[in-house]
Design a protein around this motif. Structure first.
Motif, PDB file in Angstrom:
ATOM      1  N   LEU A 102       0.890  -1.051  -0.050  1.00  0.00           N
ATOM      2  CA  LEU A 102      -0.033   0.136  -0.007  1.00  0.00           C
ATOM      3  C   LEU A 102       0.832   1.204  -0.116  1.00  0.00           C
ATOM      4  CD1 LEU A 102      -2.618   1.500   0.174  1.00  0.00           C
ATOM      5  CD2 LEU A 102      -2.727   1.201   2.639  1.00  0.00           C
ATOM      6  N   TYR A 103       2.091   1.344   0.813  1.00  0.00           N
ATOM      7  CA  TYR A 103       2.765   2.385   0.839  1.00  0.00           C
ATOM      8  C   TYR A 103       3.451   2.516  -0.540  1.00  0.00           C
ATOM      9  CZ  TYR A 103       6.990   5.013   1.799  1.00  0.00           C
ATOM     10  OH  TYR A 103       8.153   5.989   1.706  1.00  0.00           O
ATOM     11  N   ARG A 104       3.738   1.320  -1.221  1.00  0.00           N
ATOM     12  CA  ARG A 104       4.256   1.636  -2.420  1.00  0.00           C
ATOM     13  C   ARG A 104       3.423   2.175  -3.445  1.00  0.00           C
ATOM     14  NH1 ARG A 104       9.195   2.243  -5.200  1.00  0.00           N
ATOM     15  NH2 ARG A 104       9.130   1.102  -7.233  1.00  0.00           N
ATOM     16  N   TRP A 105       2.201   1.581  -3.263  1.00  0.00           N
ATOM     17  CA  TRP A 105       1.217   1.930  -4.250  1.00  0.00           C
ATOM     18  C   TRP A 105       0.797   3.506  -3.978  1.00  0.00           C
ATOM     19  CZ3 TRP A 105      -1.874   2.117  -8.068  1.00  0.00           C
ATOM     20  CH2 TRP A 105      -3.099   2.712  -7.990  1.00  0.00           C
ATOM     21  N   ILE A 106       0.714   3.927  -2.966  1.00  0.00           N
ATOM     22  CA  ILE A 106       0.616   5.318  -2.864  1.00  0.00           C
ATOM     23  C   ILE A 106       1.445   6.103  -3.478  1.00  0.00           C
ATOM     24  CG2 ILE A 106       0.417   7.378  -1.248  1.00  0.00           C
ATOM     25  CD1 ILE A 106      -0.842   5.455   0.802  1.00  0.00           C
ATOM     26  N   TYR A 107       2.738   5.825  -3.315  1.00  0.00           N
ATOM     27  CA  TYR A 107       3.942   6.345  -4.024  1.00  0.00           C
ATOM     28  C   TYR A 107       3.717   6.601  -5.583  1.00  0.00           C
ATOM     29  CZ  TYR A 107       8.988   7.196  -5.047  1.00  0.00           C
ATOM     30  OH  TYR A 107      10.227   7.604  -5.302  1.00  0.00           O
ATOM     31  N   VAL A 108       3.221   5.097  -6.117  1.00  0.00           N
ATOM     32  CA  VAL A 108       3.442   5.166  -7.609  1.00  0.00           C
ATOM     33  C   VAL A 108       2.104   5.770  -8.092  1.00  0.00           C
ATOM     34  CG1 VAL A 108       2.909   3.384  -9.464  1.00  0.00           C
ATOM     35  CG2 VAL A 108       4.597   2.905  -7.427  1.00  0.00           C
ATOM     36  N   PHE A 109       0.886   5.876  -7.361  1.00  0.00           N
ATOM     37  CA  PHE A 109      -0.333   6.199  -7.679  1.00  0.00           C
ATOM     38  C   PHE A 109      -0.306   8.032  -7.898  1.00  0.00           C
ATOM     39  CE2 PHE A 109      -4.670   6.637  -8.928  1.00  0.00           C
ATOM     40  CZ  PHE A 109      -5.177   7.730  -8.121  1.00  0.00           C
ATOM     41  N   GLY A 110       0.320   8.336  -6.934  1.00  0.00           N
ATOM     42  CA  GLY A 110       0.600   9.822  -6.557  1.00  0.00           C
ATOM     43  C   GLY A 110       1.571  10.527  -7.773  1.00  0.00           C
ATOM     44  N   PHE A 111       2.432   9.880  -8.284  1.00  0.00           N
ATOM     45  CA  PHE A 111       3.199  10.071  -9.303  1.00  0.00           C
ATOM     46  C   PHE A 111       2.228  10.178 -10.629  1.00  0.00           C
ATOM     47  CE2 PHE A 111       7.133   9.481  -7.027  1.00  0.00           C
ATOM     48  CZ  PHE A 111       7.580  10.744  -7.209  1.00  0.00           C
ATOM     49  N   SER A 112       1.462   8.895 -10.794  1.00  0.00           N
ATOM     50  CA  SER A 112       0.702   8.623 -11.817  1.00  0.00           C
ATOM     51  C   SER A 112      -0.478   9.617 -11.993  1.00  0.00           C
ATOM     52  CB  SER A 112      -0.095   7.363 -11.900  1.00  0.00           C
ATOM     53  OG  SER A 112      -0.845   7.271 -13.043  1.00  0.00           O
ATOM     54  N   ALA A 113      -0.997  10.093 -10.869  1.00  0.00           N
ATOM     55  CA  ALA A 113      -1.956  11.276 -10.703  1.00  0.00           C
ATOM     56  C   ALA A 113      -1.661  12.548 -11.262  1.00  0.00           C
ATOM     57  CB  ALA A 113      -2.699  11.306  -9.452  1.00  0.00           C
ATOM     58  N   ALA A 114      -0.037  12.900 -10.845  1.00  0.00           N
ATOM     59  CA  ALA A 114       0.325  14.076 -11.048  1.00  0.00           C
ATOM     60  C   ALA A 114       0.586  14.168 -12.580  1.00  0.00           C
ATOM     61  CB  ALA A 114       1.806  14.248 -10.260  1.00  0.00           C
ATOM     62  N   TYR A 115       1.105  13.048 -13.064  1.00  0.00           N
ATOM     63  CA  TYR A 115       1.539  13.191 -14.455  1.00  0.00           C
ATOM     64  C   TYR A 115      -0.006  13.122 -15.374  1.00  0.00           C
ATOM     65  CZ  TYR A 115       2.277  10.816 -19.281  1.00  0.00           C
ATOM     66  OH  TYR A 115       2.242  10.832 -20.489  1.00  0.00           O
ATOM     67  N   PHE A 116      -1.157  12.578 -14.962  1.00  0.00           N
ATOM     68  CA  PHE A 116      -2.262  12.867 -15.545  1.00  0.00           C
ATOM     69  C   PHE A 116      -2.788  14.067 -15.551  1.00  0.00           C
ATOM     70  CE2 PHE A 116      -6.526  11.903 -16.690  1.00  0.00           C
ATOM     71  CZ  PHE A 116      -7.368  12.549 -15.759  1.00  0.00           C
TER      72      PHE A 116
END
Length: 378
Positions: free
Chosen positions: A123-137
């Motif tokens: 989950l910690y890793r997911w928040i990290y990845v999803f945060g960058f993905s949302a920022a990119y979007f």
């Protein structure tokens, strides 16, 4: 050619993504390896980073666009999409770890399973990845919308410039036509006066000829001048015009004029005030016993205010004129200084009144506006 540019731009963006991911992976592998004092098997790194990259783009290019496509469904689509992405990310990492253990690319303790501790770590890793993905979007959407807005603004400005260019050409044509009408009016009426009075008033007649000559020269030369002239110069022509009409009426016309020094020092579009005064003598009752002719140009509250008033000629007013000259003035003023300037004319009781109010700041900056328009048109 356009397709080649599109393909070239696509490859450029593709290689930028590869470079960024390469730098990110190198940084993360080295940083984590130095922190824990050990490095994993390359196959283990490759498999997990493929999951990370895949979920990153799945989120940015599919799930988030789907979630935010319709605002009415965003409240349930966004949470559902995020939950499904996390579930995919969790299960993909878990089963990849199992494969890595089975294939001896990773070491795990006995009884490795999908526990809360493992899920929390993912989950910690997911928040990290999803945060960058949302920022990119959101960044990508912002750039797309910005480019779209810039393109729309560019098209709007091109339309405005084209419209103003057409209006300018039309205004110039109408103004030239107006001058062609006004000049003979001055000439023939004044020559008629000279013809009938030269034997008795030779000095005044010669003065009238000189005054007329100067006025005609100003009217003709105004087409070769810059878009603005000193208001003081035009006021000089107005005084000459009044003088000519006074001669015709044996100096019996009642004229009250006032021009402030501040107003006379401004540069203004030509033949506005002169046309207003000419309209007074051409259409008004200039010999009215009670109402004098009033001509004023002053600066009040940051605005150049030009006002004229004269008695209405009841005989001519019944004919219902088109006010073409005044409408032309309004069009020229709006083109030069903006659509919201003050310009009003009409009958008020026994008087016909015109009033112009233009902010002095726009008059002072008209040169910059004209330069901008000229640059855009070129």
């Amino acid at each position: 050619m356009h397709m080649k540019k599109t393909i070239s731009a696509g490859f450029k963006g593709f290689w930028i993504h590869i470079l960024i991911w390469f730098l990110f992976i190198c940084y993360e592998v080295v940083a984590v390896g130095l922190m824990v004092g050990a490095f994993g098997h390359p196959v283990n790194y490759i498999s997990h980073y493929l999951i990370t990259i895949g979920v990153f783009y799945l989120s940015a290019l599919l799930v988030l666009p789907f979630a935010f496509k319709l605002k009415a469904h965003m409240l349930w689509r966004a949470p559902l999409g995020v939950a499904l992405l996390f579930l995919i990310f969790l299960l993909a990492n878990y089963y990849t770890d199992l494969l890595m253990i089975d294939w001896h690319f990773a070491n795990r303790s006995e009884g490795f399973s999908l526990t809360w501790a493992y899920s929390s770590k993912i989950l910690y890793r997911w928040i990290y990845v999803f945060g960058f993905s949302a920022a990119y979007f959101f960044l990508k959407n912002y750039l797309v919308e910005r480019d779209r807005a810039e393109e729309m603004e560019k098209q709007r400005l091109e339309r405005v410039i084209e419209e103003e260019r057409i209006k300018q050409a039309l205004s110039k044509a109408q103004n030239d036509f107006l001058k062609a009408q006004i000049n003979p009016h001055f000439l023939f009426n004044t020559l008629d006066f000279i013809y009938h009075s030269i034997s008795e008033l030779s000095q005044e007649a010669s003065q009238a000829v000189m005054t007329l000559s100067e006025m005609m020269r100003y009217a003709v030369d105004s087409g070769d001048l810059d878009d603005t002239v000193s208001l003081g110069e035009e006021i000089e022509q107005i005084e000459k015009l009044i003088y000519l009409y006074q001669l015709r009426k044996n100096m019996e016309l009642k004229v009250m004029s006032y021009f402030s020094d501040q107003a006379m020092g401004l540069r203004f579009i030509p033949l506005v005030l002169l046309t207003l005064v000419e309209n007074i003598f051409k259409h008004g009752d200039v010999g009215h016993a009670l109402h004098e002719i009033r001509i004023i140009a002053v600066v009040e509250d940051g605005e150049l205010v030009i006002e004229t008033s004269n008695a209405v000629n009841l005989i001519r007013s019944g004919a219902g004129g088109t006010n073409a000259g005044l409408k032309n003035i309004g069009q020229r003023l709006r083109f030069a200084y903006g659509n919201d300037i003050g310009f009003h004319f009409g009958r008020e009781g026994e008087l016909f009144v015109t009033r112009i109010a233009v902010p002095v700041s726009r008059i002072l900056h008209q040169g910059e506006r004209r330069e901008l328009l000229t640059t855009n048109l070129n």
